[in-house]
Design a protein around this motif. Structure first.
Motif, PDB file in Angstrom:
ATOM      1  N   ALA A 175       0.851  -1.192   0.000  1.00 25.06           N
ATOM      2  CA  ALA A 175       0.000   0.000   0.000  1.00 25.06           C
ATOM      3  C   ALA A 175       0.883   1.237   0.000  1.00 25.06           C
ATOM      4  CB  ALA A 175      -0.917   0.010   1.227  1.00 25.06           C
ATOM      5  N   TRP A 176       0.357   2.318  -0.526  1.00 27.56           N
ATOM      6  CA  TRP A 176       1.081   3.584  -0.503  1.00 27.56           C
ATOM      7  C   TRP A 176       0.120   4.730  -0.738  1.00 27.56           C
ATOM      8  CZ3 TRP A 176       0.031   5.646  -5.137  1.00 27.56           C
ATOM      9  CH2 TRP A 176      -0.086   4.787  -6.244  1.00 27.56           C
ATOM     10  N   VAL A 177       0.551   5.907  -0.314  1.00 25.85           N
ATOM     11  CA  VAL A 177      -0.159   7.139  -0.614  1.00 25.85           C
ATOM     12  C   VAL A 177       0.890   8.237  -0.785  1.00 25.85           C
ATOM     13  CG1 VAL A 177      -0.530   7.841   1.798  1.00 25.85           C
ATOM     14  CG2 VAL A 177      -2.085   8.673   0.010  1.00 25.85           C
ATOM     15  N   VAL A 178       0.677   9.068  -1.785  1.00 22.42           N
ATOM     16  CA  VAL A 178       1.527  10.240  -2.008  1.00 22.42           C
ATOM     17  C   VAL A 178       0.698  11.456  -1.630  1.00 22.42           C
ATOM     18  CG1 VAL A 178       2.783  11.610  -3.713  1.00 22.42           C
ATOM     19  CG2 VAL A 178       2.850   9.105  -3.834  1.00 22.42           C
ATOM     20  N   MET A 179       1.139  12.138  -0.589  1.00 28.40           N
ATOM     21  CA  MET A 179       0.484  13.362  -0.138  1.00 28.40           C
ATOM     22  C   MET A 179       1.241  14.547  -0.737  1.00 28.40           C
ATOM     23  SD  MET A 179      -2.010  12.181   1.687  1.00 28.40           S
ATOM     24  CE  MET A 179      -2.573  13.518   2.751  1.00 28.40           C
ATOM     25  N   SER A 180       0.800  15.768  -0.486  1.00 28.20           N
ATOM     26  CA  SER A 180       1.427  16.929  -1.122  1.00 28.20           C
ATOM     27  C   SER A 180       2.894  17.094  -0.742  1.00 28.20           C
ATOM     28  CB  SER A 180       0.664  18.201  -0.771  1.00 28.20           C
ATOM     29  OG  SER A 180       0.724  18.451   0.618  1.00 28.20           O
ATOM     30  N   ASP A 181       3.268  16.668   0.479  1.00 29.43           N
ATOM     31  CA  ASP A 181       4.635  16.913   0.943  1.00 29.43           C
ATOM     32  C   ASP A 181       5.322  15.685   1.541  1.00 29.43           C
ATOM     33  OD1 ASP A 181       3.175  16.647   3.246  1.00 29.43           O
ATOM     34  OD2 ASP A 181       3.796  18.546   4.126  1.00 29.43           O
ATOM     35  N   HIS A 182       4.709  14.512   1.426  1.00 27.08           N
ATOM     36  CA  HIS A 182       5.334  13.301   1.952  1.00 27.08           C
ATOM     37  C   HIS A 182       4.734  12.054   1.306  1.00 27.08           C
ATOM     38  CE1 HIS A 182       1.804  13.670   4.595  1.00 27.08           C
ATOM     39  NE2 HIS A 182       1.914  12.363   4.826  1.00 27.08           N
ATOM     40  N   VAL A 183       5.409  10.943   1.520  1.00 32.24           N
ATOM     41  CA  VAL A 183       4.974   9.660   0.980  1.00 32.24           C
ATOM     42  C   VAL A 183       4.957   8.645   2.116  1.00 32.24           C
ATOM     43  CG1 VAL A 183       5.649   7.754  -0.556  1.00 32.24           C
ATOM     44  CG2 VAL A 183       5.912  10.124  -1.325  1.00 32.24           C
ATOM     45  N   HIS A 184       3.887   7.857   2.183  1.00 32.20           N
ATOM     46  CA  HIS A 184       3.811   6.687   3.059  1.00 32.20           C
ATOM     47  C   HIS A 184       3.811   5.464   2.154  1.00 32.20           C
ATOM     48  CE1 HIS A 184       2.886   8.939   6.667  1.00 32.20           C
ATOM     49  NE2 HIS A 184       1.835   9.502   6.088  1.00 32.20           N
ATOM     50  N   TRP A 185       4.605   4.453   2.521  1.00 31.89           N
ATOM     51  CA  TRP A 185       4.733   3.279   1.667  1.00 31.89           C
ATOM     52  C   TRP A 185       4.876   2.051   2.558  1.00 31.89           C
ATOM     53  CZ3 TRP A 185       9.568   2.763  -1.984  1.00 31.89           C
ATOM     54  CH2 TRP A 185       9.365   1.753  -2.940  1.00 31.89           C
ATOM     55  N   LEU A 186       4.057   1.059   2.307  1.00 34.07           N
ATOM     56  CA  LEU A 186       4.101  -0.213   3.023  1.00 34.07           C
ATOM     57  C   LEU A 186       4.529  -1.275   2.029  1.00 34.07           C
ATOM     58  CD1 LEU A 186       3.397  -1.933   5.577  1.00 34.07           C
ATOM     59  CD2 LEU A 186       1.057  -2.069   4.667  1.00 34.07           C
ATOM     60  N   PHE A 187       5.627  -1.956   2.323  1.00 28.81           N
ATOM     61  CA  PHE A 187       6.113  -2.989   1.407  1.00 28.81           C
ATOM     62  C   PHE A 187       6.838  -4.087   2.160  1.00 28.81           C
ATOM     63  CE2 PHE A 187       9.370   0.399   1.406  1.00 28.81           C
ATOM     64  CZ  PHE A 187      10.497  -0.308   1.810  1.00 28.81           C
ATOM     65  N   ARG A 188       6.970  -5.220   1.491  1.00 28.13           N
ATOM     66  CA  ARG A 188       7.820  -6.302   1.983  1.00 28.13           C
ATOM     67  C   ARG A 188       9.155  -6.163   1.271  1.00 28.13           C
ATOM     68  NH1 ARG A 188       4.981  -9.338   5.243  1.00 28.13           N
ATOM     69  NH2 ARG A 188       2.767  -9.666   4.823  1.00 28.13           N
ATOM     70  N   LEU A 189      10.212  -6.213   2.033  1.00 26.24           N
ATOM     71  CA  LEU A 189      11.554  -6.066   1.481  1.00 26.24           C
ATOM     72  C   LEU A 189      11.932  -7.314   0.697  1.00 26.24           C
ATOM     73  CD1 LEU A 189      13.949  -4.093   1.499  1.00 26.24           C
ATOM     74  CD2 LEU A 189      14.776  -5.249   3.543  1.00 26.24           C
ATOM     75  N   GLY A 190      12.502  -7.111  -0.483  1.00 25.94           N
ATOM     76  CA  GLY A 190      12.957  -8.222  -1.305  1.00 25.94           C
ATOM     77  C   GLY A 190      14.261  -8.809  -0.787  1.00 25.94           C
ATOM     78  N   GLU A 191      14.822  -9.704  -1.548  1.00 22.85           N
ATOM     79  CA  GLU A 191      16.029 -10.442  -1.145  1.00 22.85           C
ATOM     80  C   GLU A 191      17.330  -9.708  -1.483  1.00 22.85           C
ATOM     81  OE1 GLU A 191      16.039 -13.616   0.254  1.00 22.85           O
ATOM     82  OE2 GLU A 191      13.843 -13.608   0.323  1.00 22.85           O
ATOM     83  N   THR A 192      17.283  -8.748  -2.389  1.00 21.77           N
ATOM     84  CA  THR A 192      18.522  -8.237  -2.991  1.00 21.77           C
ATOM     85  C   THR A 192      19.061  -6.937  -2.415  1.00 21.77           C
ATOM     86  OG1 THR A 192      17.224  -7.151  -4.717  1.00 21.77           O
ATOM     87  CG2 THR A 192      18.050  -9.368  -5.191  1.00 21.77           C
ATOM     88  N   HIS A 193      18.243  -6.169  -1.701  1.00 19.63           N
ATOM     89  CA  HIS A 193      18.676  -4.840  -1.248  1.00 19.63           C
ATOM     90  C   HIS A 193      18.278  -4.607   0.200  1.00 19.63           C
ATOM     91  CE1 HIS A 193      19.662  -3.688  -5.352  1.00 19.63           C
ATOM     92  NE2 HIS A 193      18.486  -4.142  -5.721  1.00 19.63           N
ATOM     93  N   THR A 194      19.040  -3.745   0.858  1.00 22.66           N
ATOM     94  CA  THR A 194      18.685  -3.347   2.213  1.00 22.66           C
ATOM     95  C   THR A 194      17.600  -2.267   2.152  1.00 22.66           C
ATOM     96  OG1 THR A 194      20.282  -1.532   2.366  1.00 22.66           O
ATOM     97  CG2 THR A 194      21.061  -3.757   3.000  1.00 22.66           C
ATOM     98  N   LEU A 195      16.979  -2.030   3.281  1.00 17.00           N
ATOM     99  CA  LEU A 195      15.973  -0.980   3.369  1.00 17.00           C
ATOM    100  C   LEU A 195      16.574   0.373   2.991  1.00 17.00           C
ATOM    101  CD1 LEU A 195      13.127  -0.065   4.162  1.00 17.00           C
ATOM    102  CD2 LEU A 195      13.939   0.057   6.527  1.00 17.00           C
TER     103      LEU A 195
END
Length: 150
Positions: free
Chosen positions: A58-78
């Motif tokens: 899930a995600w939402v882009v507001m006028s001045d910020h972003v909220h993002w919910l995700f599961r981290l993949g295998e290849t990269h750090t947060l």
């Protein structure tokens, strides 16, 4: 809160769900009030999802910020994911606005979800941001959000 304080205790676990928030360097700039700027930011989330670096929930882009919910993949750090996201989105936003300089604050807030936390409840909280901000009366009227449960 100093930037280093935000990194204390940060750990990375693939397949763990993370709720991240990142804010514009100058909140009053509100670049994402511009429809095209918001869509540029969204496109970069989708690119990271499509590349398998994250599994966006899930995600939402507001006028001045972003909220993002995700599961981290295998290849990269947060931190690598957020650095890539912010760099790519900033490059495109700056190009579109014909400007230079920082788009994002240096840090980002993250919360690694625990097993007992309700991922769907957090997703509902994220996508309801425009409602709580009084931008719309119906979430379907806000164009800059998504969740996998639709």
């Amino acid at each position: 809160m100093p930037y280093d304080d935000l990194r204390k205790g940060r750990f990375n676990e693939s397949s763990r769900a993370y709720f991240v928030t990142t804010v514009l360097a100058e909140r009053e700039a509100a670049y994402f009030r511009d429809f095209h700027c918001a869509r540029l930011a969204i496109a970069q989330m989708r690119n990271l999802h499509d590349a398998g670096a994250v599994d966006s929930l899930a995600w939402v882009v507001m006028s001045d910020h972003v909220h993002w919910l995700f599961r981290l993949g295998e290849t990269h750090t947060l931190s690598e994911i957020m650095k890539a996201y912010k760099a790519r989105a900033a490059h495109l936003v700056n190009g579109y606005l014909n400007r230079q300089g920082a788009v994002w604050q240096k840090a980002f807030y993250d919360h690694a979800l625990r097993e007992e936390e309700d991922v769907r409840a957090i997703a509902r909280y994220i996508v309801a941001n425009p409602l709580r901000a009084g931008l719309v009366e119906n979430i379907g009227d806000y164009p800059h959000w998504d969740a996998i449960w639709l």
